[in-house]
Design a protein around this motif. Structure first.
Motif, short mmCIF file in Angstrom:
data_model
loop_
_atom_site.label_atom_id
_atom_site.label_comp_id
_atom_site.label_asym_id
_atom_site.label_seq_id
_atom_site.Cartn_x
_atom_site.Cartn_y
_atom_site.Cartn_z
N ARG A 251 15.85 -47.24 55.66
CA ARG A 251 14.91 -46.47 56.43
C ARG A 251 15.49 -45.39 57.12
NH1 ARG A 251 13.29 -50.14 60.27
NH2 ARG A 251 14.81 -49.03 61.32
N ASP A 252 16.60 -45.61 57.99
CA ASP A 252 17.12 -44.85 58.77
C ASP A 252 17.62 -43.52 57.97
OD1 ASP A 252 16.73 -46.51 60.67
OD2 ASP A 252 18.90 -47.16 60.78
N ILE A 253 18.49 -43.59 56.67
CA ILE A 253 18.75 -42.45 55.80
C ILE A 253 17.55 -41.77 55.44
CG2 ILE A 253 20.02 -42.15 53.55
CD1 ILE A 253 21.60 -44.47 54.34
N ILE A 254 16.36 -42.32 55.08
CA ILE A 254 15.39 -41.71 54.46
C ILE A 254 14.74 -40.88 55.58
CG2 ILE A 254 13.02 -42.07 53.49
CD1 ILE A 254 14.15 -44.21 51.93
N VAL A 255 14.54 -41.41 56.75
CA VAL A 255 13.96 -40.89 57.90
C VAL A 255 14.70 -39.53 58.24
CG1 VAL A 255 13.21 -40.81 60.19
CG2 VAL A 255 12.42 -42.84 58.66
N GLU A 256 16.00 -39.79 58.49
CA GLU A 256 16.80 -38.47 58.59
C GLU A 256 16.97 -37.59 57.97
OE1 GLU A 256 21.78 -37.68 59.66
OE2 GLU A 256 21.06 -40.07 59.66
N ASN A 257 16.99 -37.98 56.53
CA ASN A 257 16.95 -36.96 55.35
C ASN A 257 15.56 -36.21 55.39
OD1 ASN A 257 19.85 -37.25 54.69
ND2 ASN A 257 19.00 -38.77 52.85
N TYR A 258 14.68 -36.69 55.62
CA TYR A 258 13.34 -36.22 55.37
C TYR A 258 13.27 -34.88 56.70
CZ TYR A 258 8.55 -35.14 56.13
OH TYR A 258 7.10 -34.50 56.22
N GLU A 259 13.70 -35.41 57.76
CA GLU A 259 13.95 -34.61 59.02
C GLU A 259 14.80 -33.24 58.66
OE1 GLU A 259 15.00 -37.14 62.21
OE2 GLU A 259 12.77 -37.92 62.47
N VAL A 260 15.85 -33.61 58.02
CA VAL A 260 16.76 -32.63 57.73
C VAL A 260 16.24 -31.72 56.71
CG1 VAL A 260 19.04 -32.21 56.80
CG2 VAL A 260 18.84 -33.98 58.25
N LEU A 261 15.62 -32.28 55.84
CA LEU A 261 15.03 -31.27 54.52
C LEU A 261 13.98 -30.70 55.06
CD1 LEU A 261 15.26 -30.84 51.72
CD2 LEU A 261 13.42 -32.76 51.25
N ALA A 262 13.12 -31.02 56.17
CA ALA A 262 11.92 -30.41 56.40
C ALA A 262 12.46 -29.09 57.48
CB ALA A 262 11.23 -31.54 57.54
N SER A 263 13.60 -29.34 57.87
CA SER A 263 14.06 -28.29 58.83
C SER A 263 15.06 -27.44 58.06
CB SER A 263 14.54 -28.62 60.17
OG SER A 263 15.61 -29.80 60.01
N ASP A 264 15.04 -27.45 56.65
CA ASP A 264 15.89 -26.64 55.70
C ASP A 264 17.59 -26.65 56.05
OD1 ASP A 264 15.91 -25.03 53.75
OD2 ASP A 264 15.70 -23.18 54.78
N ARG A 265 17.81 -28.01 56.27
CA ARG A 265 19.33 -28.22 56.67
C ARG A 265 20.00 -28.90 55.48
NH1 ARG A 265 17.48 -29.98 61.92
NH2 ARG A 265 18.98 -31.64 61.45
N VAL A 266 19.63 -28.82 54.16
CA VAL A 266 20.07 -29.58 53.11
C VAL A 266 21.42 -29.93 53.33
CG1 VAL A 266 20.01 -29.63 50.71
CG2 VAL A 266 18.21 -28.49 52.00
N ASP A 267 22.31 -29.21 53.62
CA ASP A 267 23.67 -29.60 53.71
C ASP A 267 24.25 -30.76 54.81
OD1 ASP A 267 24.47 -27.70 51.87
OD2 ASP A 267 24.86 -26.24 53.08
N GLU A 268 23.17 -31.13 55.66
CA GLU A 268 23.56 -32.13 56.61
C GLU A 268 22.98 -33.60 56.03
OE1 GLU A 268 22.02 -30.85 60.67
OE2 GLU A 268 22.83 -28.83 60.12
#
Length: 140
Positions: free
Chosen positions: A117-134
């Motif tokens: 859950r933590d990984i999915i939430v973090e990746n969603y937030e990173v993807l939504a702010s266009d920081r795919v490399d993170e």
């Protein structure tokens, strides 16, 4: 009885493979591993080894491992993955006293769902702010 050498399989990156090679070289005569031509010859070099496979079944030559365990060329094995899953009921591995078998569950922990859950939430937030490399555990 001497202290066993632990051989732990996992996804090998070049750095990990290099470290593993160096570790094995510490336990073997110079160049012995390089001269081993078959899995059986490799097992014969490591009589105190306990092989733990939590990577993929095909990482280890299962037939060679079975022979090594049957003839006590190595001390033992802990196996969570197999060439064929589920492990066939007629596999000799079921009857070997020096093999511990688990049902492909090495990745399971009491906190697995929480971590996902933590990984999915973090990746969603990173993807939504266009920081795919993170992204965490990024595959692409």
């Amino acid at each position: 009885m001497s202290t066993p050498t632990l051989l732990l399989t996992h996804r090998l990156t070049p750095d990990i493979a290099s470290d593993l090679q160096a570790e094995l070289d510490d336990h073997l005569p110079d160049g012995a591993l390089a001269r081993a031509r078959t899995p059986e010859e490799t097992f014969e070099l490591l009589p105190d080894a306990v092989l733990v496979n939590i990577a993929r079944g095909d990482v280890v030559d299962e037939d060679a491992l079975i022979r090594a365990l049957q003839y006590r060329l190595i001390r033992g094995a802990g196996l969570d993955v197999f060439s064929t899953e589920p492990l066939p009921s007629d596999s000799p591995l079921w009857n070997l006293s020096n093999a511990v078998l688990t049902p492909h569950m090495a990745g399971s922990t009491p906190h697995k769902a929480e971590r996902w859950r933590d990984i999915i939430v973090e990746n969603y937030e990173v993807l939504a702010s266009d920081r795919v490399d993170e992204m965490v555990n990024r595959i692409v």
